[in-house]
Design a protein around this motif. Structure first.
Motif, mmCIF file in Angstrom:
data_model
loop_
_atom_site.group_PDB
_atom_site.id
_atom_site.type_symbol
_atom_site.label_atom_id
_atom_site.label_comp_id
_atom_site.label_asym_id
_atom_site.label_seq_id
_atom_site.Cartn_x
_atom_site.Cartn_y
_atom_site.Cartn_z
ATOM 1 N N ARG A 80 0.826 -1.218 0.000
ATOM 2 C CA ARG A 80 0.000 0.000 0.000
ATOM 3 C C ARG A 80 0.854 1.259 0.000
ATOM 4 N NH1 ARG A 80 -3.246 0.637 4.568
ATOM 5 N NH2 ARG A 80 -2.502 -1.165 5.766
ATOM 6 N N GLY A 81 2.166 1.090 -0.068
ATOM 7 C CA GLY A 81 3.056 2.246 -0.125
ATOM 8 C C GLY A 81 3.374 2.861 1.222
ATOM 9 N N ILE A 82 3.139 2.137 2.306
ATOM 10 C CA ILE A 82 3.372 2.673 3.653
ATOM 11 C C ILE A 82 4.840 2.492 4.030
ATOM 12 C CG2 ILE A 82 2.807 2.368 6.100
ATOM 13 C CD1 ILE A 82 0.001 1.472 5.115
ATOM 14 N N ARG A 83 5.448 3.547 4.563
ATOM 15 C CA ARG A 83 6.846 3.468 4.985
ATOM 16 C C ARG A 83 6.931 2.681 6.297
ATOM 17 N NH1 ARG A 83 11.012 8.465 6.543
ATOM 18 N NH2 ARG A 83 12.943 7.228 6.400
ATOM 19 N N ILE A 84 7.890 1.764 6.364
ATOM 20 C CA ILE A 84 8.080 0.925 7.544
ATOM 21 C C ILE A 84 9.483 1.175 8.080
ATOM 22 C CG2 ILE A 84 8.136 -1.418 8.462
ATOM 23 C CD1 ILE A 84 5.386 -0.667 7.505
ATOM 24 N N ARG A 85 9.571 1.576 9.356
ATOM 25 C CA ARG A 85 10.876 1.729 10.007
ATOM 26 C C ARG A 85 10.846 1.015 11.357
ATOM 27 N NH1 ARG A 85 12.870 7.646 10.528
ATOM 28 N NH2 ARG A 85 10.668 8.147 10.884
ATOM 29 N N THR A 86 11.824 0.145 11.586
ATOM 30 C CA THR A 86 11.873 -0.653 12.813
ATOM 31 C C THR A 86 13.254 -0.586 13.428
ATOM 32 O OG1 THR A 86 10.231 -2.181 11.883
ATOM 33 C CG2 THR A 86 11.458 -2.924 13.809
ATOM 34 N N LEU A 87 13.301 -0.446 14.746
ATOM 35 C CA LEU A 87 14.554 -0.435 15.493
ATOM 36 C C LEU A 87 14.633 -1.662 16.390
ATOM 37 C CD1 LEU A 87 15.056 3.282 16.564
ATOM 38 C CD2 LEU A 87 16.822 1.826 15.566
ATOM 39 N N TYR A 88 15.708 -2.446 16.231
ATOM 40 C CA TYR A 88 16.009 -3.565 17.115
ATOM 41 C C TYR A 88 17.244 -3.230 17.941
ATOM 42 C CZ TYR A 88 12.838 -6.771 14.665
ATOM 43 O OH TYR A 88 11.728 -7.391 14.142
ATOM 44 N N GLN A 89 17.516 -4.090 18.924
ATOM 45 C CA GLN A 89 18.787 -3.964 19.631
ATOM 46 C C GLN A 89 19.849 -4.759 18.879
ATOM 47 O OE1 GLN A 89 16.996 -4.261 23.966
ATOM 48 N NE2 GLN A 89 19.133 -3.645 24.041
ATOM 49 N N ASN A 90 21.108 -4.403 19.122
ATOM 50 C CA ASN A 90 22.207 -5.052 18.408
ATOM 51 C C ASN A 90 22.180 -6.568 18.548
ATOM 52 O OD1 ASN A 90 23.190 -2.602 17.548
ATOM 53 N ND2 ASN A 90 24.680 -2.403 19.203
ATOM 54 N N THR A 91 21.742 -7.071 19.711
ATOM 55 C CA THR A 91 21.751 -8.511 19.949
ATOM 56 C C THR A 91 20.798 -9.252 19.024
ATOM 57 O OG1 THR A 91 20.215 -8.045 21.768
ATOM 58 C CG2 THR A 91 22.503 -8.443 22.350
ATOM 59 N N ALA A 92 19.832 -8.565 18.427
ATOM 60 C CA ALA A 92 18.886 -9.221 17.517
ATOM 61 C C ALA A 92 19.579 -9.702 16.251
ATOM 62 C CB ALA A 92 17.749 -8.267 17.162
ATOM 63 N N ARG A 93 20.758 -9.139 15.942
ATOM 64 C CA ARG A 93 21.464 -9.542 14.720
ATOM 65 C C ARG A 93 21.948 -10.980 14.794
ATOM 66 N NH1 ARG A 93 25.183 -4.514 12.673
ATOM 67 N NH2 ARG A 93 23.793 -2.805 13.245
ATOM 68 N N ALA A 94 22.063 -11.509 15.997
ATOM 69 C CA ALA A 94 22.534 -12.885 16.161
ATOM 70 C C ALA A 94 21.422 -13.907 15.973
ATOM 71 C CB ALA A 94 23.163 -13.057 17.545
ATOM 72 N N SER A 95 20.184 -13.455 15.803
ATOM 73 C CA SER A 95 19.037 -14.350 15.643
ATOM 74 C C SER A 95 18.818 -14.663 14.172
ATOM 75 C CB SER A 95 17.772 -13.711 16.237
ATOM 76 O OG SER A 95 16.608 -14.387 15.811
ATOM 77 N N LEU A 96 18.866 -15.957 13.818
ATOM 78 C CA LEU A 96 18.676 -16.365 12.428
ATOM 79 C C LEU A 96 17.278 -16.006 11.944
ATOM 80 C CD1 LEU A 96 19.540 -17.811 9.853
ATOM 81 C CD2 LEU A 96 18.856 -19.975 10.919
ATOM 82 N N ALA A 97 16.263 -16.262 12.793
ATOM 83 C CA ALA A 97 14.882 -15.958 12.397
ATOM 84 C C ALA A 97 14.704 -14.471 12.144
ATOM 85 C CB ALA A 97 13.911 -16.432 13.477
ATOM 86 N N THR A 98 15.313 -13.644 12.994
ATOM 87 C CA THR A 98 15.187 -12.196 12.829
ATOM 88 C C THR A 98 15.912 -11.728 11.579
ATOM 89 O OG1 THR A 98 15.036 -11.932 15.235
ATOM 90 C CG2 THR A 98 15.520 -9.961 13.945
ATOM 91 N N ARG A 99 17.100 -12.284 11.324
ATOM 92 C CA ARG A 99 17.838 -11.886 10.120
ATOM 93 C C ARG A 99 17.061 -12.257 8.855
ATOM 94 N NH1 ARG A 99 22.258 -14.426 12.572
ATOM 95 N NH2 ARG A 99 22.449 -15.901 10.834
ATOM 96 N N THR A 100 16.429 -13.422 8.869
ATOM 97 C CA THR A 100 15.630 -13.840 7.713
ATOM 98 C C THR A 100 14.458 -12.900 7.503
ATOM 99 O OG1 THR A 100 16.232 -16.157 8.097
ATOM 100 C CG2 THR A 100 14.299 -15.737 6.716
ATOM 101 N N TYR A 101 13.788 -12.559 8.592
ATOM 102 C CA TYR A 101 12.644 -11.637 8.528
ATOM 103 C C TYR A 101 13.083 -10.275 7.982
ATOM 104 C CZ TYR A 101 9.489 -8.083 10.448
ATOM 105 O OH TYR A 101 8.679 -6.988 10.608
ATOM 106 N N VAL A 102 14.183 -9.763 8.497
ATOM 107 C CA VAL A 102 14.678 -8.446 8.074
ATOM 108 C C VAL A 102 15.036 -8.472 6.590
ATOM 109 C CG1 VAL A 102 16.553 -6.781 8.358
ATOM 110 C CG2 VAL A 102 15.438 -7.760 10.370
ATOM 111 N N ARG A 103 15.665 -9.553 6.148
ATOM 112 C CA ARG A 103 16.029 -9.663 4.731
ATOM 113 C C ARG A 103 14.782 -9.585 3.846
ATOM 114 N NH1 ARG A 103 18.085 -14.253 4.941
ATOM 115 N NH2 ARG A 103 20.281 -13.667 5.197
ATOM 116 N N GLN A 104 13.709 -10.251 4.255
ATOM 117 C CA GLN A 104 12.488 -10.296 3.444
ATOM 118 C C GLN A 104 11.789 -8.943 3.377
ATOM 119 O OE1 GLN A 104 10.878 -13.714 5.671
ATOM 120 N NE2 GLN A 104 10.714 -14.801 3.735
#
Length: 347
Positions: free
Chosen positions: A167-191
């Motif tokens: 729908r053209g909506i801008r999405i901005r999300t902030l995680y903590q640095n430790t979230a980068r070590a999560s495979l599920a989170t990295r996959t979600y962010v990539r998508q």
């Protein structure tokens, strides 16, 4: 009528024969065309279903009929049915449009009268978030403290986020640095980033926060027990604007959540080490450090033990002094002045 594709082959020849001879006999036509009689019977049934063969009173097929007449007989009921469905759809639109105006008027009145609504039940929170998401036309911003989120939650949020991006909506999300070590989170962010969403990480985030269109802010209540907590729905313009400014301040100081780089994992470890040593120097307890950095307490203690062993310290205070002397703490003045001060309680 997809089952009558025979009309493109034998059935067309059968129809032509019946039209020319004014009668229809399965065995005779089969012999004349040189095909199996069963195939002729199937062709005859197809022609009868399409009303292209007339049947006499005694049940004998006697003549071929005009395809234009057959078409009218078959199509007219369908067109009438479609017209009826369209009238029903129009009626539904008209009735619900009136009720929608009533609902929106009431919702606007409620929002104006109650700038902060506390929702104790999580299901009420979910319904309000779903409504805000459907109403959203410009932007969703959110803070997600802690480490990586569960695969189940990420899968649900993925569908909603991708729908909003369409729908053209801008999405901005902030995680903590430790979230980068999560495979599920990295996959979600990539998508979601592949569809234009923006994700960054920061060392510390205070509380979870979701804001839609800079008008509707959701702030969770303190969790008690295992049940998901309720939340406060804030619509007061001054408060929401303050929350947005706070988000922007953290966003500007954060780092992009980059995926797939080997060096990134080494950087995560180094950043985490610096963050832990800085909080150790401030005198925070293990539980406080873990909460501030969004990790499990047990994991945090393993990192602290490794740091103390690395610098040869026998106490946390000594570790702070040694790290400061080695220039490994960004703010060396944070080290307590004397060892008797102990560890301060978490605020």
């Amino acid at each position: 009528m997809g089952e009558h594709q025979l009309l493109g082959g034998v059935a067309a020849e059968v129809y032509e024969y019946a039209l020319r001879n004014g009668t229809f006999k399965d065995e005779e036509i089969a012999g004349r065309l040189g095909v199996d009689v069963q195939l002729i019977s199937e062709a005859r049934e197809a022609l009868q279903d399409l009303r292209l063969l007339a049947v006499s009173a005694n049940g004998r097929v006697v003549a071929a009929l005009d395809p234009d007449i057959a078409e009218a007989e078959l199509v007219t009921p369908l067109e009438l049915s479609i017209a009826q469905r369209r009238r029903e759809i129009a009626g539904i639109h008209q009735e619900l449009r009136v009720l929608s105006e009533v609902y929106r008027s009431r919702a606007r009145s409620t929002d104006d009268d109650v700038p902060i609504r506390v929702l104790d039940d999580f299901e009420d929170v979910r319904r309000e978030i779903d409504l805000a998401r459907r109403r959203c036309t410009e932007e969703r911003i959110s803070l997600q403290p802690g480490g990586g989120r569960s695969a189940e939650l990420l899968e649900q949020d993925l569908l909603q986020t991708l729908e909003m991006r369409k729908r053209g909506i801008r999405i901005r999300t902030l995680y903590q640095n430790t979230a980068r070590a999560s495979l599920a989170t990295r996959t979600y962010v990539r998508q979601i980033c592949a569809q234009g969403a923006e994700v960054r990480t920061a060392e510390e985030l205070s509380e979870r926060l979701i804001i839609y269109d800079r008008k509707f802010a959701f702030i969770p209540k303190e969790r008690t027990g295992k049940k998901p907590p309720g939340a406060a729905l804030v619509t007061d313009p001054t408060v929401v604007a303050y929350l947005c400014r706070s988000f922007e301040s953290i966003w500007q100081a954060s780092q992009p959540f980059e995926i797939g780089r080997t060096a990134e994992y080494q950087q995560i470890t180094e950043d985490l080490r610096v963050s832990i040593t800085r909080l150790m120097a401030k005198g925070l307890k293990d539980e406080g450090i873990a909460r501030r950095l969004g990790m499990a307490t047990r994991t945090c203690r393993r990192h602290i033990s490794a740091i103390m062993e690395e610098v040869g310290a026998t106490s946390r205070f000594q570790a702070g002094l040694l790290l400061a002397q080695q220039g490994l703490i960004p703010d060396a003045s944070a080290v307590p002045a004397n060892p008797d001060s102990g560890e301060v309680a978490d605020s």
